[in-house]
Design a protein around this motif. Sequence first.
Motif, PDB file in Angstrom:
ATOM      1  N   HIS A 254       0.872  -1.182   0.000  1.00 35.97           N
ATOM      2  CA  HIS A 254       0.000   0.000   0.000  1.00 35.97           C
ATOM      3  C   HIS A 254       0.909   1.232   0.000  1.00 35.97           C
ATOM      4  N   GLN A 255       1.028   1.865  -1.160  1.00 41.14           N
ATOM      5  CA  GLN A 255       2.046   2.904  -1.352  1.00 41.14           C
ATOM      6  C   GLN A 255       1.432   4.304  -1.302  1.00 41.14           C
ATOM      7  N   GLU A 256       2.139   5.227  -0.631  1.00 43.07           N
ATOM      8  CA  GLU A 256       1.658   6.609  -0.540  1.00 43.07           C
ATOM      9  C   GLU A 256       2.826   7.541  -0.229  1.00 43.07           C
ATOM     10  N   PRO A 257       2.637   8.835  -0.464  1.00 41.44           N
ATOM     11  CA  PRO A 257       3.712   9.779  -0.164  1.00 41.44           C
ATOM     12  C   PRO A 257       3.593  10.354   1.237  1.00 41.44           C
ATOM     13  N   GLY A 258       4.710  10.853   1.748  1.00 44.02           N
ATOM     14  CA  GLY A 258       4.705  11.675   2.949  1.00 44.02           C
ATOM     15  C   GLY A 258       4.723  13.131   2.521  1.00 44.02           C
ATOM     16  N   ILE A 259       3.946  13.968   3.212  1.00 38.66           N
ATOM     17  CA  ILE A 259       3.748  15.357   2.812  1.00 38.66           C
ATOM     18  C   ILE A 259       4.092  16.286   3.972  1.00 38.66           C
ATOM     19  N   TRP A 260       4.919  17.283   3.725  1.00 38.56           N
ATOM     20  CA  TRP A 260       5.143  18.330   4.729  1.00 38.56           C
ATOM     21  C   TRP A 260       4.071  19.402   4.560  1.00 38.56           C
ATOM     22  N   THR A 261       3.388  19.739   5.647  1.00 36.34           N
ATOM     23  CA  THR A 261       2.368  20.792   5.621  1.00 36.34           C
ATOM     24  C   THR A 261       2.693  21.849   6.685  1.00 36.34           C
ATOM     25  N   ILE A 262       2.102  23.028   6.518  1.00 36.24           N
ATOM     26  CA  ILE A 262       2.257  24.119   7.487  1.00 36.24           C
ATOM     27  C   ILE A 262       0.880  24.444   8.070  1.00 36.24           C
ATOM     28  N   PRO A 263       0.661  24.214   9.351  1.00 38.08           N
ATOM     29  CA  PRO A 263      -0.636  24.541   9.949  1.00 38.08           C
ATOM     30  C   PRO A 263      -0.940  26.039   9.850  1.00 38.08           C
ATOM     31  N   LYS A 264      -2.200  26.372   9.573  1.00 40.28           N
ATOM     32  CA  LYS A 264      -2.620  27.776   9.566  1.00 40.28           C
ATOM     33  C   LYS A 264      -2.422  28.338  10.970  1.00 40.28           C
ATOM     34  N   GLY A 265      -1.835  29.513  11.035  1.00 43.11           N
ATOM     35  CA  GLY A 265      -1.630  30.137  12.337  1.00 43.11           C
ATOM     36  C   GLY A 265      -0.224  29.971  12.868  1.00 43.11           C
ATOM     37  N   SER A 266       0.634  29.269  12.129  1.00 46.39           N
ATOM     38  CA  SER A 266       2.031  29.170  12.557  1.00 46.39           C
ATOM     39  C   SER A 266       2.640  30.570  12.558  1.00 46.39           C
ATOM     40  N   PRO A 267       3.221  30.987  13.686  1.00 47.13           N
ATOM     41  CA  PRO A 267       3.830  32.324  13.734  1.00 47.13           C
ATOM     42  C   PRO A 267       5.185  32.374  13.032  1.00 47.13           C
ATOM     43  N   ARG A 268       5.625  31.245  12.510  1.00 47.95           N
ATOM     44  CA  ARG A 268       6.962  31.169  11.914  1.00 47.95           C
ATOM     45  C   ARG A 268       6.873  30.732  10.451  1.00 47.95           C
ATOM     46  N   LEU A 269       6.010  31.394   9.716  1.00 47.73           N
ATOM     47  CA  LEU A 269       5.715  31.000   8.336  1.00 47.73           C
ATOM     48  C   LEU A 269       6.952  31.064   7.442  1.00 47.73           C
ATOM     49  N   ASP A 270       7.736  32.122   7.562  1.00 42.18           N
ATOM     50  CA  ASP A 270       8.917  32.247   6.701  1.00 42.18           C
ATOM     51  C   ASP A 270       9.934  31.143   6.977  1.00 42.18           C
ATOM     52  N   ALA A 271      10.147  30.838   8.260  1.00 38.17           N
ATOM     53  CA  ALA A 271      11.077  29.764   8.606  1.00 38.17           C
ATOM     54  C   ALA A 271      10.543  28.415   8.148  1.00 38.17           C
ATOM     55  N   ALA A 272       9.210  28.242   8.213  1.00 33.65           N
ATOM     56  CA  ALA A 272       8.592  26.990   7.749  1.00 33.65           C
ATOM     57  C   ALA A 272       8.793  26.823   6.249  1.00 33.65           C
TER      58      ALA A 272
END
Length: 348
Positions: A254-272
């Motif tokens: 059962h194959q699938e990708p791993g995904i990096w996401t950024i939660p809404k409201g992260s105060p560190r958007l640029d660093a993310a």
Amino acid sequence: MNVVSAAASLAAVALMPVGPAFAADQLTVTSFGGAYQASVRKAYFEPFMKATGVKITEDEYNGEVAKLRAMVKSKTVTWDVVDTALDSAMLLCAEGLVEMIDWKKLGIDRSKLTWSDKQDCGVPYVISSFVIAYDKSKLPNPPKTIADFFDTQKFPGKRGLKKVPDKALEWALIADGVAVKDVYKVLNTPEGVDRAFKKLDTIKKDIVWYQSNAQPTQLLADGQVVMTSTPHGRIYDAVKNSGKTFEIMWDAQHQEPGIWTIPKGSPRLDAAYKFLTFAATPQPQARLSASLPYAPANKDAMALVDPAILPYLPTALDHMANALLRDAGFWAEKGDELRQRFNAWLAK
């Protein structure tokens, strides 16, 4: 973006000024723990911190969408980047709970990342697989197909399954004779769902349910199960680093990708975003493959993967013969309904 320009992009990240670690220069990154997160740490977190001066604090979870949802809705976001499954990313995106990716800001050619066209709110970085595994020292006549997992006469004993409906329902249909290419078409009908649960009924009393991805290798090691579903990388790690005699049965992986996401409201958007740019480039993805045999999502990373590792990747030609590619759209749409049915079935 070719390998050379990707390397230039990575070099640009590395040349970003390193200064005191202010609040914006810190990130909390959440993944799935265990041997997997240890490999992610070496491939991503440590090189990223060294290159940029951004400090990463790690957290772990089991992929619970509810936890991230509650965090965002209560405006108490403490996670800046979260490792998610593709359907979780799609669901969170539809609910407006994670950031939509600005690919221009990311500076990465989206077409280089497999599975990136399936959603708009995350960056694919790895291709993983759930498989059936067993201890070959205890099963000299090993299972060869997913139907063997359901055959308690030929293979008596307990089986390990993760306590979720996905994978279990697809495998039940395949074991019942449904072709891999037709699984989601069948599962998208009431009759198909009934058929899957009826097949699961045949082994229900023999299932040991687990919740954490770290558990199946322990179940095998302790002899509590004769075979179990598991992330394939956990088996590789147990064999390579703990001397276990475990083996993978690749049928119907059962194959699938791993995904990096950024939660809404992260105060560190640029660093993310800085982290996502780094994570999308070939070098860290190839490094992860060197530690655990997960396939990189960036197509240019394959040229950097050690040839000795290639046969262990879930995307290796020999392993793709009857592979099931997860339909994340199906699970994003039908997941809640099927989880309710699954929980009711468990309680019977």
